[in-house]
Design an enzyme around this catalytic site. Structure first.
Site, PDB file in Angstrom:
ATOM      1  N   ASP A 117     -18.698  16.671 -15.448  1.00 22.11           N
ATOM      2  CA  ASP A 117     -19.852  17.490 -15.061  1.00 22.11           C
ATOM      3  C   ASP A 117     -20.386  18.320 -16.214  1.00 22.11           C
ATOM      4  OD1 ASP A 117     -18.975  16.447 -12.660  1.00 22.11           O
ATOM      5  OD2 ASP A 117     -19.442  18.264 -11.515  1.00 22.11           O
TER       6      ASP A 117
ATOM      7  N   ARG B 176     -13.172  34.259 -13.402  1.00 14.74           N
ATOM      8  CA  ARG B 176     -14.584  34.159 -13.807  1.00 14.74           C
ATOM      9  C   ARG B 176     -15.064  35.312 -14.675  1.00 14.74           C
ATOM     10  NH1 ARG B 176     -13.759  29.188 -13.219  1.00 14.74           N
ATOM     11  NH2 ARG B 176     -13.789  28.388 -11.069  1.00 14.74           N
TER      12      ARG B 176
ATOM     13  N   ASP C 174     -18.739  31.123  -7.433  1.00 20.78           N
ATOM     14  CA  ASP C 174     -18.518  31.266  -8.864  1.00 20.78           C
ATOM     15  C   ASP C 174     -19.783  31.636  -9.637  1.00 20.78           C
ATOM     16  OD1 ASP C 174     -15.778  30.909  -8.847  1.00 20.78           O
ATOM     17  OD2 ASP C 174     -15.954  28.724  -8.838  1.00 20.78           O
TER      18      ASP C 174
ATOM     19  N   SER D 130     -12.871  18.916  -5.558  1.00 14.89           N
ATOM     20  CA  SER D 130     -13.247  19.950  -6.512  1.00 14.89           C
ATOM     21  C   SER D 130     -12.012  20.813  -6.744  1.00 14.89           C
ATOM     22  CB  SER D 130     -14.391  20.784  -5.944  1.00 14.89           C
ATOM     23  OG  SER D 130     -14.539  21.960  -6.697  1.00 14.89           O
TER      24      SER D 130
HETATM   25  N1  ARG Z   1     -13.202  29.280  -2.817  1.00 12.34           N
HETATM   26  C1  ARG Z   1     -12.476  29.814  -3.955  1.00 12.34           C
HETATM   27  C2  ARG Z   1     -13.161  31.056  -4.452  1.00 12.34           C
HETATM   28  O1  ARG Z   1     -14.322  31.237  -4.224  1.00 12.34           O
HETATM   29  C3  ARG Z   1     -12.297  28.783  -5.049  1.00 12.34           C
HETATM   30  C4  ARG Z   1     -13.555  28.365  -5.776  1.00 12.34           C
HETATM   31  C5  ARG Z   1     -13.346  27.393  -6.922  1.00 12.34           C
HETATM   32  N2  ARG Z   1     -12.515  26.288  -6.535  1.00 12.34           N
HETATM   33  C6  ARG Z   1     -12.851  25.000  -6.560  1.00 12.34           C
HETATM   34  N3  ARG Z   1     -11.981  24.148  -6.111  1.00 12.34           N
HETATM   35  N4  ARG Z   1     -13.999  24.594  -7.004  1.00 12.34           N
HETATM   36  O2  ARG Z   1     -12.535  31.867  -5.101  1.00 12.34           O
END
Ligand code: ARG
Length: 403
Positions: free
Chosen positions: A16, A96, A125, A179
């Site tokens: 990606d 993040r 995110d 994911s």
């Molecule tokens: N739902 C979780 C959060 O918002 C994980 C997000 C990222 N995880 C992922 N598998 N893309 O903190």
């Protein structure tokens, strides 16, 4: 479209972000600097170097952020015993702001006017990245290709890769993969069959924990040392923050500790279902509560517990660098001055249970609480008056109600 001079891209080296890199170069016709952070995701980072080189990137940054991640983000959060919606240890949420901080630092260093990330328009995110940038340097623009480009399906993504000669690994050719987001604190898995919360998660998605059913039949006893609220040693051995968390991930993973199957409320509005594995973090939460139980004053402990959901929600929603998070952090940090000592836990088939705790700063008094005769003067008659006064309004209330 606004003219962009130079972009710093948060780049994993995966399919990606490789497509995003190409798209940025094509769309903005400017230099793109790539930034790849080692947060302990357990992936080789050399491919990111090679792929960025192949894409013609001149300034490639690959940085080991494991110690900073654990000491400046994970540990401060653990001091609060933070859990979102009562269960989630915030493994993605807390990573993040760290990545955003480095993107901003690099942008300033190289004179870039924008940063770019590969988070989609449906997730949390994007908020965490962009709210952090807002707080750290509002002059920097944010480019979120997933919200801007015309690629709206997996098929179109693969077509774009093909057209631009971006190698697509064979396991990425078929249907969309899960994911996955991993770092030293957790592995998070979302998507595919997990999108149906009525369906049981398949065994093979677990990456760092064994099924508790298959965990060793013999329990394992471990001791964690704390200093001023932070873990500093395992089984008597002093360790750096990242080494300590790595060690506990290994121990917890072997005993099936820290699995969570959760439906949570995203900040953006929808519910989502994910599988989390947080072995070391789960052990540390239990241990930290264990050491706090003997070192914190009751009112201090209860105040911490009251603000905890608020603090956790701030981190979940992306407000790490907001003033109210920093204010709460100051309160939490001040409470930890005497949170030192040792906690012993038993790891056994998915559980991490505190079995003993000791501290040179303990507030616990066996003399005071004992059922036996004790040296400390405690006048039992005082308890009678204490109850009478606390019951005063209850007696009035009961009398009025005609009981
Ligand atoms: N739902 C979780 C959060 O918002 C994980 C997000 C990222 N995880 C992922 N598998 N893309 O903190």
């Amino acid at each position: 479209m606004t003219k962009i001079e130079k972009i710093v891209l948060s780049y994993s080296g995966g399919l990606d972000t490789s497509i995003i890199l190409k798209w940025l170069q094509e769309t903005y016709g400017c230099e793109v600097v790539t930034f790849t952070a080692d947060l302990g995701q357990g992936e080789e980072l050399e491919p990111a170097q090679a792929k960025a080189e192949m894409a013609g990137v001149k300034d490639i940054r690959i940085v080991d952020l494991r110690e900073e991640f654990v000491s400046d983000f994970v540990f401060p959060m653990l001091r609060a015993n933070a859990l979102y919606e009562g269960q989630y240890l915030l493994g993605s949420s807390i990573a993040r702001p760290l990545i955003a901080k480095h993107l901003v630092d690099i942008a300033r260093e190289v004179g870039a006017d924008a940063i770019a990330h590969g988070a989609t328009g449906k997730g949390n995110d994007q908020l965490r990245f962009e709210l952090a940038v807002n707080a750290l340097d509002p002059s920097i623009k944010v480019i979120a290709p997933w919200r801007q480009w015309n690629i709206h399906s997996r098929m179109q993504l693969l077509e774009y890769a093909e057209k631009h000669r971006i190698p697509v690994p064979s396991d990425k050719r078929g249907e969309a993969p899960f994911s996955i987001d991993a770092n030293l604190l957790h592995t998070s898995t979302e998507g595919k069959s997990l999108e149906n919360p009525a369906e049981v998660a398949p065994d093979h998605i677990y990456q760092r924990t064994v099924d508790p059913v298959d965990a060793p039949d013999a329990p394992e006893i471990i001791t964690i040392g704390f200093e001023r609220g932070d873990p500093v040693s395992v089984n008597g051995k002093a360790m750096t923050p990242a080494a300590l968390l790595t060690e506990l991930n290994g121990l917890g993973g072997r005993h099936g500790v820290g699995r969570l199957d959760l439906v949570e409320n995203r900040f953006i509005g929808m519910k989502s279902r994910g599988i989390y594995e947080t072995p070391g973090g789960t052990i540390l939460l239990a241990a930290h509560r264990g050491i706090e139980s003997i070192t914190l004053d009751r009112a201090a402990a209860h105040l911490k517990d009251e603000i905890m959901p608020r603090y956790a929600e701030l981190i979940y929603n992306g407000f790490w660098f907001a003033p109210e998070r920093e204010m709460l952090q100051a309160l939490i940090d001040q409470s930890q001055a005497f949170v030192s000592g040792e906690v012993t836990l038993r790891l056994y088939k998915g559980s991490a249970s505190v079995i003993s705790r000791a501290s040179p700063c303990s507030l616990y008094s066996a003399d005071l609480v004992t059922f036996e005769e004790s040296a400390i003067a405690f006048d039992h008659h005082n308890a009678e008056g204490f109850i009478r006064l606390n019951g005063l309004r209850l007696r009035s209330w009961a009398a009025r109600n005609g009981r």
